[in-house]
Design a protein around this motif. Structure first.
Motif, mmCIF file in Angstrom:
data_model
loop_
_atom_site.group_PDB
_atom_site.id
_atom_site.type_symbol
_atom_site.label_atom_id
_atom_site.label_comp_id
_atom_site.label_asym_id
_atom_site.label_seq_id
_atom_site.Cartn_x
_atom_site.Cartn_y
_atom_site.Cartn_z
ATOM 1 N N MET A 279 -26.926 30.568 -18.651
ATOM 2 C CA MET A 279 -25.694 30.696 -19.440
ATOM 3 C C MET A 279 -25.732 29.695 -20.615
ATOM 4 O O MET A 279 -25.869 28.491 -20.398
ATOM 5 N N PRO A 280 -25.627 30.195 -21.859
ATOM 6 C CA PRO A 280 -25.583 29.246 -22.982
ATOM 7 C C PRO A 280 -24.179 28.660 -23.138
ATOM 8 O O PRO A 280 -23.212 29.206 -22.609
ATOM 9 N N ALA A 281 -24.071 27.554 -23.856
ATOM 10 C CA ALA A 281 -22.752 27.063 -24.269
ATOM 11 C C ALA A 281 -22.182 28.099 -25.235
ATOM 12 O O ALA A 281 -22.916 28.641 -26.057
ATOM 13 N N VAL A 282 -20.888 28.392 -25.105
ATOM 14 C CA VAL A 282 -20.292 29.400 -26.000
ATOM 15 C C VAL A 282 -19.280 28.711 -26.918
ATOM 16 O O VAL A 282 -18.439 27.936 -26.475
ATOM 17 N N ILE A 283 -19.424 29.008 -28.209
ATOM 18 C CA ILE A 283 -18.579 28.362 -29.220
ATOM 19 C C ILE A 283 -17.804 29.431 -29.983
ATOM 20 O O ILE A 283 -18.365 30.477 -30.329
ATOM 21 N N ILE A 284 -16.519 29.172 -30.227
ATOM 22 C CA ILE A 284 -15.744 30.065 -31.103
ATOM 23 C C ILE A 284 -15.284 29.281 -32.327
ATOM 24 O O ILE A 284 -15.181 28.050 -32.278
ATOM 25 N N GLU A 285 -14.974 30.011 -33.409
ATOM 26 C CA GLU A 285 -14.629 29.365 -34.687
ATOM 27 C C GLU A 285 -13.420 30.011 -35.344
ATOM 28 O O GLU A 285 -13.536 30.548 -36.456
ATOM 29 N N PRO A 286 -12.270 30.013 -34.714
ATOM 30 C CA PRO A 286 -11.126 30.657 -35.362
ATOM 31 C C PRO A 286 -10.569 29.836 -36.519
ATOM 32 O O PRO A 286 -10.518 28.605 -36.438
#
Ligand code: LLP
Length: 429
Positions: A279-286
C-alpha cells in the motif's frame, strides 16, 4: 404584490455584510477563517485519521496569502505550490518546507533552485526533459531531491474543458506509453540526485463524481505493478490530486469529501490486494474544496439599466478583474442583495461588471427584489480562484481581502490604490 418582510441584512460567518461593506468599502473579498478550518477538520476526521498513511496538501493556487499559509500550517496540512511566487509566499510565511510540493509544467532554473535550496518536501516532475533539468540542478547543489512524476492517466473528468487535465493530450504530465514512462522511471532510478517515490495525477477541477478518480487509480496501480515486475521499481506514494467539486448554484449536486476519499482509498487498497502490491502513502491536494465556499465578494450596485422587454442590467463596482471565472469558464454564481435579503425576489436582473468588455457579466438572470444604486450585492462561493486570478484590467485596483475570525475581522490584503497601479511604471518621456 411585492411583499416586504422585515428587512435584515445578509450575514456571513456571523458578520453583517452590509456593515462590512460600509466599513471597508467595496468591492471586498470576505473570507471566513471558520469555514476554512472546518473544511480542514473534515479532511482530518474523514481522511487523515480514518485512513492510515495519508497526507493532504492545500492547492494554494486557489487562494494564497501569508495568513492563509498560517491557517493551513496550523491545521497540519501541506501546501502545493506551482510557481516561485507561491513558494516565496510560503517561505515568507514560515511554512514548513518539508510539507511543500512544487508543481508546474515549465519550472524555471531559478524556481527549481529555490525549491531545492529551501528543501521542499517534493518536486512533482512534469516531463522527461525536466527530470534531467532537476537532476542537473540538484547535482550542482550537491543535494538529493524527493520527486513524484506527474502522469496523464488518460481519463477525462466531466468539467469545463479548460480545467480537465488527466487526458493524454494535455500540456501537463508524462503520457503512459510504455517506452516513455519506462524511460522516465529508468532515468530516475539511475539518478544520484533524484529519488523517485511514486506518481501524481490530477484529473481536473470541480468534479462531482468519483468514477474518474477510480479509473485513474486503476490505471496507475497497474502501472506500479508492471514497473515493479519489469524494472524493479517500488512506488511508495500516490498523489491523486485535487478537484473535488463545491456548491456554486442549485445545479451543483455536491458530495461530501468522504464520497471521494473513501472511494480513492478503496480503489487503491483493492488494486494492492489484486496486484500483490504494498500500500503506498496516499496524498490528496484539494484547493477549491477548502476555500471556495469560505469566500464571498461584496459589491455596490451602481447603474441600473432597464431595456424594456429585453432585460435589466445592474452594474456593480467590480467584475471581471476580481472574478474572471464567468468570462473564462461560463461559471455560474448565486448572489443576494445583502441589505434586502428578506425582501421577496420578484424580478430578474443581469449583474454586469464595470469593465469595458461585453463579456464582463457576473450573473445572468439573478432573482432579486427591487434594487437601486447603493444596494450591496453579496456574490457567494467566491473564495477559490477569484483573488488568485484577479487582474488590473482597465486599471482597476484589486479589492481588499478581509478575514473573518471568531470575534474579529481583519484586513489580510490591503485594497490597491491608484498609486499601486503605477508603482512599477517608469516615465520615459
Ligand atoms: N493539484 C493540481 C496539480 C492542480 O493542477 C490543481 C488545480 C489542484 C491540485 C487543485 O484543484 P482544485 O481542488 O482546486 O479543483 N482556475 C480554475 C481552476 C484551475 C485548477 C488548476 N489546477 C477555476 O477557476 O476553476
Amino acid at each position: 404584490m411585492n411583499k416586504i418582510k422585515q428587512s435584515t441584512n445578509y450575514k456571513f460567518s456571523g458578520f453583517d455584510t452590509v456593515q462590512l461593506a460600509k466599513k471597508y468599502g467595496t468591492p471586498l473579498y470576505v473570507i471566513s477563517e471558520g469555514i476554512i478550518r472546518n473544511k480542514c477538520k473534515e479532511i482530518k476526521t474523514d481522511f487523515l485519521e480514518k485512513h492510515e498513511n495519508t497526507r493532504a496538501a492545500y492547492a494554494s493556487k486557489a487562494f494564497l496569502t501569508m495568513t492563509m499559509c498560517e491557517i493551513i500550517e496550523s491545521e497540519g496540512l501541506g501546501l502545493d505550490v506551482v510557481s516561485g511566487g507561491e513558494l516565496y509566499t510560503a517561505i515568507k510565511a514560515g511554512f514548513p518546507m518539508d510539507r511543500v510540493m512544487l508543481h508546474g509544467n515549465n519550472k524555471s532554473y531559478d524556481e527549481i533552485e529555490m525549491a531545492i535550496n529551501n528543501d521542499v518536501g517534493r518536486i512533482i516532475v512534469d516531463h522527461i526533459d525536466e527530470l534531467y533539468f532537476i537532476e542537473e540542478i540538484a547535482a550542482n547543489m550537491n543535494k538529493t531531491v524527493k520527486v513524484l512524476m506527474r502522469v496523464t492517466p488518460g481519463v477525462e473528468g466531466n468539467t469545463h474543458k479548460y480545467i480537465i487535465t488527466g487526458q493524454k493530450d494535455s500540456k501537463f504530465g508524462i503520457p503512459l506509453d510504455k517506452d516513455t514512462i519506462d524511460k522516465a522511471v529508468s532515468i530516475a532510478m539511475e539518478s544520484k540526485n533524484v529519488e523517485l517515490l511514486g506518481f501524481h495525477f490530477h484529473i481536473g477541477s470541480n468534479l462531482f463524481e468519483n468514477d474518474s478518480y477510480v479509473t485513474a487509480i486503476e490505471t496507475v496501480m497497474k502501472l506500479y505493478k508492471r514497473l515493479k515486475d519489469d524494472l524493479g521499481f517500488h512506488a511508495k506514494e500516490l498523489n491523486t490530486g485535487g478537484g473535488f467539486g463545491i456548491y456554486y448554484t442549485e445545479e451543483d449536486v455536491v458530495k461530501p469529501l468522504k464520497y471521494f476519499t473513501d472511494s480513492i482509498m478503496e480503489a487503491v487498497k483493492g488494486c494492492c490486494n489484486d496486484l500483490d502490491l504494498d500500500m503506498p502513502a496516499v496524498i490528496i491536494e484539494p484547493g477549491r474544496w477548502i476555500v471556495g465556499e469560505a469566500g464571498i465578494t461584496l459589491y455596490t450596485i451602481g447603474a441600473v439599466k432597464d431595456i424594456p422587454n429585453i432585460r435589466t442590467y445592474a452594474s456593480v463596482d467590480g467584475g471581471l478583474p476580481d472574478n474572471p471565472r464567468p468570462a473564462l469558464y461560463s461559471a455560474k454564481y448565486e448572489a443576494v442583495v445583502a441589505n434586502k435579503c428578506n425582501m421577496e425576489p420578484d424580478r430578474l436582473v443581469t449583474i454586469a461588471g464595470k469593465c469595458c468588455e461585453t463579456g464582463d457579466i457576473l450573473i445572468w438572470d439573478l432573482n432579486v427584489p427591487e434594487i437601486h444604486r447603493g444596494d450591496i450585492l453579496a456574490v457567494l462561493s467566491t473564495g477559490a480562484y477569484n483573488y488568485s486570478m484577479s487582474s488590473n484590467y482597465n486599471k482597476i485596483p484589486r479589492p481588499a481581502v478581509l478575514l473573518l475570525s471568531k470575534d474579529e475581522e481583519r484586513i489580510i490584503v490591503e485594497r490597491e490604490t491608484y498609486e499601486d497601479l503605477l508603482r512599477k511604471e517608469r516615465i520615459t518621456f
